[in-house]
Design a protein around this motif. Structure first.
Motif, PDB file in Angstrom:
ATOM      1  N   VAL A   6      47.350  -3.668  96.250  1.00 33.25           N
ATOM      2  CA  VAL A   6      47.036  -2.586  95.319  1.00 33.25           C
ATOM      3  C   VAL A   6      48.296  -1.810  94.959  1.00 33.25           C
ATOM      4  O   VAL A   6      48.477  -1.392  93.812  1.00 33.25           O
ATOM      5  CB  VAL A   6      45.952  -1.660  95.915  1.00 33.25           C
ATOM      6  CG1 VAL A   6      45.723  -0.458  95.019  1.00 33.25           C
ATOM      7  CG2 VAL A   6      44.653  -2.427  96.077  1.00 33.25           C
ATOM      8  N   ASP A   7      49.196  -1.624  95.932  1.00 34.49           N
ATOM      9  CA  ASP A   7      50.468  -0.960  95.637  1.00 34.49           C
ATOM     10  C   ASP A   7      51.240  -1.711  94.557  1.00 34.49           C
ATOM     11  O   ASP A   7      51.792  -1.112  93.629  1.00 34.49           O
ATOM     12  CB  ASP A   7      51.317  -0.868  96.905  1.00 34.49           C
ATOM     13  CG  ASP A   7      51.189   0.488  97.579  1.00 34.49           C
ATOM     14  OD1 ASP A   7      50.442   1.333  97.055  1.00 34.49           O
ATOM     15  OD2 ASP A   7      51.827   0.693  98.625  1.00 34.49           O
ATOM     16  N   GLN A   8      51.295  -3.031  94.683  1.00 35.94           N
ATOM     17  CA  GLN A   8      52.014  -3.837  93.694  1.00 35.94           C
ATOM     18  C   GLN A   8      51.352  -3.746  92.325  1.00 35.94           C
ATOM     19  O   GLN A   8      52.033  -3.621  91.299  1.00 35.94           O
ATOM     20  CB  GLN A   8      52.078  -5.294  94.164  1.00 35.94           C
ATOM     21  CG  GLN A   8      52.988  -5.520  95.357  1.00 35.94           C
ATOM     22  CD  GLN A   8      52.885  -6.938  95.900  1.00 35.94           C
ATOM     23  OE1 GLN A   8      51.797  -7.517  95.962  1.00 35.94           O
ATOM     24  NE2 GLN A   8      54.015  -7.504  96.294  1.00 35.94           N
ATOM     25  N   LEU A   9      50.020  -3.803  92.301  1.00 38.66           N
ATOM     26  CA  LEU A   9      49.301  -3.670  91.033  1.00 38.66           C
ATOM     27  C   LEU A   9      49.586  -2.325  90.381  1.00 38.66           C
ATOM     28  O   LEU A   9      49.791  -2.229  89.167  1.00 38.66           O
ATOM     29  CB  LEU A   9      47.796  -3.826  91.265  1.00 38.66           C
ATOM     30  CG  LEU A   9      47.289  -5.221  91.623  1.00 38.66           C
ATOM     31  CD1 LEU A   9      45.826  -5.152  92.048  1.00 38.66           C
ATOM     32  CD2 LEU A   9      47.451  -6.178  90.445  1.00 38.66           C
ATOM     33  N   GLN A  10      49.597  -1.282  91.206  1.00 39.04           N
ATOM     34  CA  GLN A  10      49.850   0.057  90.676  1.00 39.04           C
ATOM     35  C   GLN A  10      51.250   0.140  90.076  1.00 39.04           C
ATOM     36  O   GLN A  10      51.451   0.732  89.013  1.00 39.04           O
ATOM     37  CB  GLN A  10      49.667   1.096  91.787  1.00 39.04           C
ATOM     38  CG  GLN A  10      49.598   2.528  91.283  1.00 39.04           C
ATOM     39  CD  GLN A  10      49.046   3.480  92.329  1.00 39.04           C
ATOM     40  OE1 GLN A  10      48.586   3.055  93.380  1.00 39.04           O
ATOM     41  NE2 GLN A  10      49.087   4.762  92.043  1.00 39.04           N
ATOM     42  N   ASN A  11      52.220  -0.472  90.738  1.00 38.93           N
ATOM     43  CA  ASN A  11      53.591  -0.461  90.222  1.00 38.93           C
ATOM     44  C   ASN A  11      53.712  -1.277  88.934  1.00 38.93           C
ATOM     45  O   ASN A  11      54.429  -0.885  88.006  1.00 38.93           O
ATOM     46  CB  ASN A  11      54.555  -1.002  91.279  1.00 38.93           C
ATOM     47  CG  ASN A  11      54.820   0.003  92.384  1.00 38.93           C
ATOM     48  OD1 ASN A  11      54.875   1.206  92.131  1.00 38.93           O
ATOM     49  ND2 ASN A  11      54.983  -0.473  93.609  1.00 38.93           N
ATOM     50  N   ILE A  12      53.011  -2.409  88.869  1.00 36.88           N
ATOM     51  CA  ILE A  12      53.037  -3.230  87.650  1.00 36.88           C
ATOM     52  C   ILE A  12      52.481  -2.440  86.472  1.00 36.88           C
ATOM     53  O   ILE A  12      53.072  -2.406  85.382  1.00 36.88           O
ATOM     54  CB  ILE A  12      52.235  -4.532  87.864  1.00 36.88           C
ATOM     55  CG1 ILE A  12      52.972  -5.461  88.831  1.00 36.88           C
ATOM     56  CG2 ILE A  12      52.003  -5.245  86.530  1.00 36.88           C
ATOM     57  CD1 ILE A  12      52.141  -6.652  89.280  1.00 36.88           C
ATOM     58  N   LEU A  13      51.344  -1.776  86.681  1.00 38.66           N
ATOM     59  CA  LEU A  13      50.748  -0.979  85.604  1.00 38.66           C
ATOM     60  C   LEU A  13      51.632   0.214  85.256  1.00 38.66           C
ATOM     61  O   LEU A  13      51.786   0.568  84.080  1.00 38.66           O
ATOM     62  CB  LEU A  13      49.355  -0.498  86.020  1.00 38.66           C
ATOM     63  CG  LEU A  13      48.276  -1.573  86.176  1.00 38.66           C
ATOM     64  CD1 LEU A  13      46.978  -0.956  86.671  1.00 38.66           C
ATOM     65  CD2 LEU A  13      48.040  -2.302  84.862  1.00 38.66           C
ATOM     66  N   ALA A  14      52.217   0.840  86.265  1.00 43.98           N
ATOM     67  CA  ALA A  14      53.083   1.997  86.017  1.00 43.98           C
ATOM     68  C   ALA A  14      54.291   1.610  85.166  1.00 43.98           C
ATOM     69  O   ALA A  14      54.682   2.334  84.240  1.00 43.98           O
ATOM     70  CB  ALA A  14      53.540   2.596  87.342  1.00 43.98           C
ATOM     71  N   ASN A  15      54.862   0.453  85.452  1.00 45.95           N
ATOM     72  CA  ASN A  15      56.086   0.038  84.759  1.00 45.95           C
ATOM     73  C   ASN A  15      55.822  -0.566  83.386  1.00 45.95           C
ATOM     74  O   ASN A  15      56.662  -0.454  82.482  1.00 45.95           O
ATOM     75  CB  ASN A  15      56.850  -0.976  85.614  1.00 45.95           C
ATOM     76  CG  ASN A  15      57.376  -0.361  86.902  1.00 45.95           C
ATOM     77  OD1 ASN A  15      57.686   0.828  86.945  1.00 45.95           O
ATOM     78  ND2 ASN A  15      57.464  -1.166  87.957  1.00 45.95           N
ATOM     79  N   ASN A  16      54.650  -1.193  83.213  1.00 45.38           N
ATOM     80  CA  ASN A  16      54.410  -1.946  81.984  1.00 45.38           C
ATOM     81  C   ASN A  16      53.404  -1.307  81.027  1.00 45.38           C
ATOM     82  O   ASN A  16      53.385  -1.652  79.845  1.00 45.38           O
ATOM     83  CB  ASN A  16      53.927  -3.357  82.329  1.00 45.38           C
ATOM     84  CG  ASN A  16      54.977  -4.152  83.079  1.00 45.38           C
ATOM     85  OD1 ASN A  16      56.058  -4.409  82.563  1.00 45.38           O
ATOM     86  ND2 ASN A  16      54.676  -4.531  84.306  1.00 45.38           N
ATOM     87  N   VAL A  17      52.561  -0.418  81.532  1.00 44.20           N
ATOM     88  CA  VAL A  17      51.532   0.185  80.684  1.00 44.20           C
ATOM     89  C   VAL A  17      51.710   1.694  80.567  1.00 44.20           C
ATOM     90  O   VAL A  17      51.600   2.264  79.485  1.00 44.20           O
ATOM     91  CB  VAL A  17      50.113  -0.134  81.229  1.00 44.20           C
ATOM     92  CG1 VAL A  17      49.046   0.530  80.362  1.00 44.20           C
ATOM     93  CG2 VAL A  17      49.892  -1.642  81.291  1.00 44.20           C
ATOM     94  N   PHE A  18      52.013   2.344  81.676  1.00 42.90           N
ATOM     95  CA  PHE A  18      52.027   3.812  81.707  1.00 42.90           C
ATOM     96  C   PHE A  18      53.435   4.399  81.789  1.00 42.90           C
ATOM     97  O   PHE A  18      53.610   5.543  82.194  1.00 42.90           O
ATOM     98  CB  PHE A  18      51.189   4.303  82.896  1.00 42.90           C
ATOM     99  CG  PHE A  18      49.747   3.907  82.812  1.00 42.90           C
ATOM    100  CD1 PHE A  18      48.875   4.592  81.985  1.00 42.90           C
ATOM    101  CD2 PHE A  18      49.262   2.831  83.542  1.00 42.90           C
ATOM    102  CE1 PHE A  18      47.544   4.224  81.893  1.00 42.90           C
ATOM    103  CE2 PHE A  18      47.932   2.452  83.457  1.00 42.90           C
ATOM    104  CZ  PHE A  18      47.072   3.150  82.623  1.00 42.90           C
TER     105      PHE A  18
END
Length: 383
Positions: A6-18
């Motif tokens: 979940v940490d990795q998913l959160q970082n992916i979304l933070a960097n690419n979407v938000f």
């Protein structure tokens, strides 16, 4: 398929979407919470519970109606139901739906219309759309669901749901910030969820000095029944006795691992608080959440393009309105998700681990839900 934490998913979304927001990590965390809610919603729909489902209904505490709480999902007895077909231009408003009902079959004279639209002109669907409510007629409400669209004709199912639910589902996302061992808000969120879980149902949990959990329920004629909790729960499930069932609500909590600070096998204080408060606590695994997000956002599968588009349009800087929540969702995204969950139901159910009760399964939870759904609620509530 890559399985992310979940940490990795959160970082992916933070960097690419938000990445355009002031706090990308926080925004990504909220989006993950939305994902958990949507997974739970479509799981319930794929179980065939869509017509019983209400979203964010306000429910009164047992024996204390002055205090109410909004719950994410509640499952209600259906008192009556009808289907309507019409081909009017969009939007499909509550007014249009109510005017299309055959009043000889389905009386709506005591209901007060809502201002909700089931489907907007730009094809945003309102899930479990409340179209009218009544405080007089059995204290119930009318909920509309779009069944299908064919050649510009819309089939809508309208259900009169009794106000008191037989079950609720609440999603809990409690996480931590990077670099911090404990989230200061996490225990408070757990306590809040635990309080609501304990206060809505007539089945009260009582801990004995030995640590054994008992259940207590008030029956008619001033009789109080107290037994070991599991034994009393079994009795309620097998019963048709109105005094056991009329105010009983099965409470289900759904948690996921945000911040990697617990697992389904490694319970910290927050998880223990929730596990002893809900009748059922189920854990959405990293694998399950990762698989879902991989499918709808990260993979290039064209089948999920409507979902990906709705998600990205809901969170970009030019967004006009949200198209990807449990309440409102793009119609094509909804159809894609319904097909996905229906076609992969066994796999989706395997995304979850049951934390409490111990040694129980998702199939046993599903069985309890349907035992409640199929009870004669009109007789139980003397309607």
């Amino acid at each position: 398929m890559t399985c992310y934490s979940v940490d990795q998913l959160q970082n992916i979304l933070a960097n690419n979407v938000f990445n355009y927001t002031k706090d990308p990590k926080k925004a990504a965390g909220r989006a993950l919470g939305t994902m958990v809610e949507i997974i739970t919603f479509y799981l319930l729909k794929s179980w065939g519970l869509g017509q019983s489902l209400s979203i964010e209904r306000s429910l009164a505490e047992y024996g204390n109606p002055d205090i109410t709480h909004n719950v994410e999902y509640s499952l209600h007895p259906i008192l009556q139901q009808c289907e309507v077909f019409f081909s009017e231009k969009l939007p499909i408003t509550s007014t249009k739906i109510l005017s299309s009902i055959d009043k000889n079959v389905f009386s709506i004279t005591r209901f007060e219309k809502s201002n909700n639209s089931l489907l907007t002109s730009d094809l945003i669907l309102r899930n479990s759309c409340l179209i009218a409510s009544s405080k007089e007629l059995y204290s119930s409400h009318l909920v509309a669901n779009l069944d299908f669209i064919s050649n510009d004709e819309y089939k809508i199912i309208i259900s009169q749901q009794y106000e008191k639910p037989y079950a609720i589902f609440e999603c809990k996302r409690v996480g931590i910030e990077e670099g911090i061992k404990k989230g200061p808000q996490s225990i408070e969120k757990a306590k809040q969820g635990a309080y609501v879980a304990r206060m809505l149902s007539s089945l009260q949990k009582v801990r004995m000095p030995s640590g054994e959990l008992y259940g207590l329920i008030y029956k008619f004629n001033n009789e109080i029944c107290i037994k070991p909790y599991a034994e009393l729960m079994t009795e309620i499930m097998e019963s048709e006795n109105p005094s056991l069932l009329c105010d009983f609500i099965l409470t289900v909590g759904v948690v996921s691992n945000h911040g990697n600070w617990f697992t389904s096998d490694n319970h910290n204080k927050e998880l223990k608080v929730l596990a002893q408060s809900y009748d059922w606590l189920i854990f959405l695994t990293d694998k399950g959440l990762s698989e879902f997000i991989n499918h709808i956002l990260l993979d290039s599968e064209s089948n999920f393009e409507p979902v990906k588009k709705a998600f990205l349009e809901s969170y970009n800087t030019k967004r006009k309105r949200t198209r990807f929540t449990k309440v409102q969702i793009d119609y094509k995204a909804d159809q894609t998700l319904q097909s996905y969950f229906n076609d992969n139901l066994i796999g989706v159910e395997n995304w979850f681990n049951v934390i409490s009760p111990k040694d129980k399964s998702m199939q046993e939870l599903k069985s309890q839900i349907f035992r409640l759904k199929d009870k004669n609620w009109k007789e139980i509530h003397s309607l």
